[in-house]
Design an enzyme around this catalytic site. Structure first.
Site, PDB file in Angstrom:
ATOM      1  N   HIS A   1     -16.919 -31.841  28.046  1.00 11.61           N
ATOM      2  CA  HIS A   1     -15.519 -31.642  28.440  1.00 11.61           C
ATOM      3  C   HIS A   1     -15.221 -32.552  29.630  1.00 11.61           C
ATOM      4  O   HIS A   1     -15.172 -32.106  30.779  1.00 11.61           O
ATOM      5  CB  HIS A   1     -15.291 -30.169  28.777  1.00 11.61           C
ATOM      6  CG  HIS A   1     -15.428 -29.282  27.572  1.00 11.61           C
ATOM      7  ND1 HIS A   1     -14.355 -28.839  26.833  1.00 11.61           N
ATOM      8  CD2 HIS A   1     -16.523 -28.797  26.946  1.00 11.61           C
ATOM      9  CE1 HIS A   1     -14.773 -28.100  25.814  1.00 11.61           C
ATOM     10  NE2 HIS A   1     -16.094 -28.066  25.855  1.00 11.61           N
TER      11      HIS A   1
ATOM     12  N   HIS B   1     -16.803 -25.444  16.828  1.00 10.64           N
ATOM     13  CA  HIS B   1     -17.300 -24.483  17.807  1.00 10.64           C
ATOM     14  C   HIS B   1     -17.552 -23.175  17.067  1.00 10.64           C
ATOM     15  O   HIS B   1     -16.608 -22.590  16.508  1.00 10.64           O
ATOM     16  CB  HIS B   1     -16.230 -24.287  18.897  1.00 10.64           C
ATOM     17  CG  HIS B   1     -16.373 -23.017  19.680  1.00 10.64           C
ATOM     18  ND1 HIS B   1     -16.788 -22.986  20.985  1.00 10.64           N
ATOM     19  CD2 HIS B   1     -16.158 -21.721  19.314  1.00 10.64           C
ATOM     20  CE1 HIS B   1     -16.825 -21.713  21.390  1.00 10.64           C
ATOM     21  NE2 HIS B   1     -16.433 -20.934  20.415  1.00 10.64           N
TER      22      HIS B   1
ATOM     23  N   HIS C   1     -23.174 -24.864  19.310  1.00 15.28           N
ATOM     24  CA  HIS C   1     -23.457 -23.579  19.972  1.00 15.28           C
ATOM     25  C   HIS C   1     -24.305 -22.679  19.070  1.00 15.28           C
ATOM     26  O   HIS C   1     -24.210 -21.459  19.144  1.00 15.28           O
ATOM     27  CB  HIS C   1     -22.168 -22.820  20.344  1.00 15.28           C
ATOM     28  CG  HIS C   1     -21.144 -23.608  21.081  1.00 15.28           C
ATOM     29  ND1 HIS C   1     -21.446 -24.578  22.006  1.00 15.28           N
ATOM     30  CD2 HIS C   1     -19.779 -23.559  21.016  1.00 15.28           C
ATOM     31  CE1 HIS C   1     -20.323 -25.090  22.485  1.00 15.28           C
ATOM     32  NE2 HIS C   1     -19.299 -24.507  21.908  1.00 15.28           N
TER      33      HIS C   1
ATOM     34  N   ASP D   1     -22.363 -29.441  26.473  1.00 19.30           N
ATOM     35  CA  ASP D   1     -21.144 -28.687  26.801  1.00 19.30           C
ATOM     36  C   ASP D   1     -20.818 -28.898  28.285  1.00 19.30           C
ATOM     37  O   ASP D   1     -20.229 -28.020  28.930  1.00 19.30           O
ATOM     38  CB  ASP D   1     -21.312 -27.198  26.497  1.00 19.30           C
ATOM     39  CG  ASP D   1     -19.984 -26.562  26.064  1.00 19.30           C
ATOM     40  OD1 ASP D   1     -19.933 -25.337  25.902  1.00 19.30           O
ATOM     41  OD2 ASP D   1     -18.984 -27.289  25.921  1.00 19.30           O
TER      42      ASP D   1
HETATM   43  C1  FWO Z   1     -18.921 -22.181  25.107  1.00 17.28           C
HETATM   44  C2  FWO Z   1     -16.081 -24.506  26.034  1.00 17.28           C
HETATM   45  C3  FWO Z   1     -18.099 -20.910  24.802  1.00 17.28           C
HETATM   46  C4  FWO Z   1     -14.028 -24.576  27.394  1.00 17.28           C
HETATM   47  O1  FWO Z   1     -18.393 -20.245  23.814  1.00 17.28           O
HETATM   48  O2  FWO Z   1     -16.722 -23.460  24.035  1.00 17.28           O
HETATM   49  O3  FWO Z   1     -17.167 -20.682  25.556  1.00 17.28           O
HETATM   50  O4  FWO Z   1     -12.962 -24.743  26.778  1.00 17.28           O
HETATM   51  O5  FWO Z   1     -14.329 -25.144  28.459  1.00 17.28           O
HETATM   52  N1  FWO Z   1     -18.068 -23.105  25.824  1.00 17.28           N
HETATM   53  N2  FWO Z   1     -14.510 -22.645  25.954  1.00 17.28           N
HETATM   54  C5  FWO Z   1     -20.107 -21.858  26.004  1.00 17.28           C
HETATM   55  C6  FWO Z   1     -21.211 -21.090  25.283  1.00 17.28           C
HETATM   56  C7  FWO Z   1     -21.878 -21.981  24.275  1.00 17.28           C
HETATM   57  C8  FWO Z   1     -22.217 -20.609  26.311  1.00 17.28           C
HETATM   58  C9  FWO Z   1     -16.992 -23.642  25.196  1.00 17.28           C
HETATM   59  C10 FWO Z   1     -15.102 -23.662  26.797  1.00 17.28           C
HETATM   60 ZN    ZN Z   2     -17.359 -24.738  22.405  1.00 18.07          ZN
END
Ligand code: FWO
Ligand code: ZN
Length: 396
Positions: free
Chosen positions: A69, A201, A230, A291
């Site tokens: 990101h 995701h 993930h 990530d």
């Molecule tokens: C994962 C990125 C989650 C963002 O499931 O998907 O939230 O937009 O910054 N992160 N939502 C982290 C797990 C794999 C631990 C994202 C987050």
């Molecule tokens: Zn993600």
């Protein structure tokens, strides 16, 4: 004299993992490319060249982090939880020379224009950056109004993502909706010679990968159009992912893992890789991504937000090193998940291998597999563990 002056660099006496083991070699860097790989490369006395003594060190391809990101993400706990954007040395000190940037939960305050500008900024600062158009949600927000046109017309865009499925934050996409997205990405990739990948995701919902399996089973879209990520969230999802990979699917594991995630069943990537290999999954199907700068939010069983941490690119190689040290996976096998596999699966043609003609993206590791020197497109970014090139707003 700064390294910028040397268009020629000679890395001498390294033990080369390309990622396959090549043994002791000299590697000549010519401009931003790998120019020559030989037992011994002799040079004239009067040539202006930078010599790098790599005896006792390992030379490996620069790492590829295919899910970062780069403009920041998060926000799941409200405005104060929007995570910070990435800085150049967060990437280079992790041995990463190529990133694929994406948006996540928040495609309201994070925009594609911002993502493209940041990607161009990172390229100007010295690393290679590709992008996914879109974000978690559908309808997919694009720059041109169409996924296909974004992939064809925006150089850095190689696919779409991270489209969320099996997650309470997703748009609850139907098979039909995700099929249309994959169809557009596939044609966009075809027309532009890119992967046209759909980065998916996968949350901890009971649906797991079933929506992707349905698309692969009921349409002409190949299963390799998707890279779900993930997948080490819990043993159940990992087991499904192993079955999915054995049907030809590509699988990606997230190396950033907050302490609380292990209580919720998250499997450390190095251990997940061991399990994947023991289940005879072709290693070519597997990649790790960090990530980085993404939020790592914790929700309770009712879906209430309880807190969050921020992903880091530095976890990417750490998990590969643990796979070698703790799980006894051979270095040449473990390295593929952050070099040749993402390069192949994302069709990053000039990346991922130490071969003549490929980009001079290289990492020297010391005898403890610590990152010693990082070269990105021929430029030394880290030398003897010191940051030699900082980002615009980073202090020297
Ligand atoms: C994962 C990125 C989650 C963002 O499931 O998907 O939230 O937009 O910054 N992160 N939502 C982290 C797990 C794999 C631990 C994202 C987050
Ligand atoms: Zn993600």
């Amino acid at each position: 004299m700064t390294d910028d002056v040397f268009m020629l660099k000679l890395i001498q006496g390294a033990d080369v993992y390309a990622p396959e083991p090549l043994g002791k070699k000299d590697v000549l860097v010519t401009g931003d490319k790998i120019g020559l790989i030989q037992e011994h490369i002799g040079i004239g006395k009067h040539i202006d060249i930078k010599l790098i003594d790599a005896r006792g060190k390992l030379l490996v391809p620069g790492f590829i982090d295919c899910h970062v990101h780069i403009v920041g993400g998060g926000g799941e706990g409200g405005f104060k939880t929007r995570t910070p954007e990435i800085m150049l040395s967060d990437i280079t000190k992790a041995g990463v020379t190529t990133v694929v940037g994406c948006l996540g939960t928040d495609e309201t305050t994070r925009t594609l224009g911002n993502l493209i500008a940041k990607a161009n900024g990172l390229e100007e600062e010295g690393i290679s950056c590709y992008l996914y158009t879109g974000s978690y949600h559908i309808p997919v927000k694009t720059l041109t109004g169409s996924i296909q046109d974004d992939i064809v017309l925006i150089d850095k865009v190689i696919g779409v993502g991270e489209i969320a499925v099996s997650d309470h934050r997703s748009s609850q996409p139907t098979v039909e909706e995700l099929t249309k997205i994959a169809a557009a990405a596939r044609v966009g990739g075809m027309l532009s010679g890119k992967a046209g990948i759909v980065n998916v995701h996968v949350g901890d919902g009971h649906g797991k990968l079933s929506i992707l399996e349905q698309i692969a089973d009921t349409t002409e879209i190949p299963i390799t159009q998707f890279i779900p990520t993930h997948l080490g969230r819990n043993q159940d999802l990992l087991a499904s992912s192993i079955r999915y990979a054995k049907k030809g699917g590509l699988i990606d594991l997230t190396t950033s893992a907050p302490e609380w995630s292990f209580k919720k069943g998250n499997i450390k990537c190095s251990k997940a890789l061991k399990q994947i290999i023991e289940n005879d999954v072709p290693i070519k199907s597997v990649s790790f991504s960090s990530d980085g700068q993404g939020s790592l939010p914790l929700f309770d069983e009712k879906g209430a937000f309880k807190g969050l941490e921020v992903g880091t690119v530095s976890t990417l190689f750490k998990e590969v090193r643990d796979a070698v040290r703790e799980e006894k996976i051979p270095l040449e096998t473990a390295l593929t998940v952050i070099t040749s596999n993402p390069a192949r699966n994302l069709r990053l043609k000039s990346k991922g291998r130490i071969r003549i003609g490929k980009d001079a993206d290289l990492v020297l590791l010391d005898e403890n597999l610590e990152i010693d020197t990082v070269i990105s497109r021929g430029r030394i970014m880290i030398e003897n563990k010191e940051i030699t090139v900082t980002g615009t707003f980073e202090k020297q």
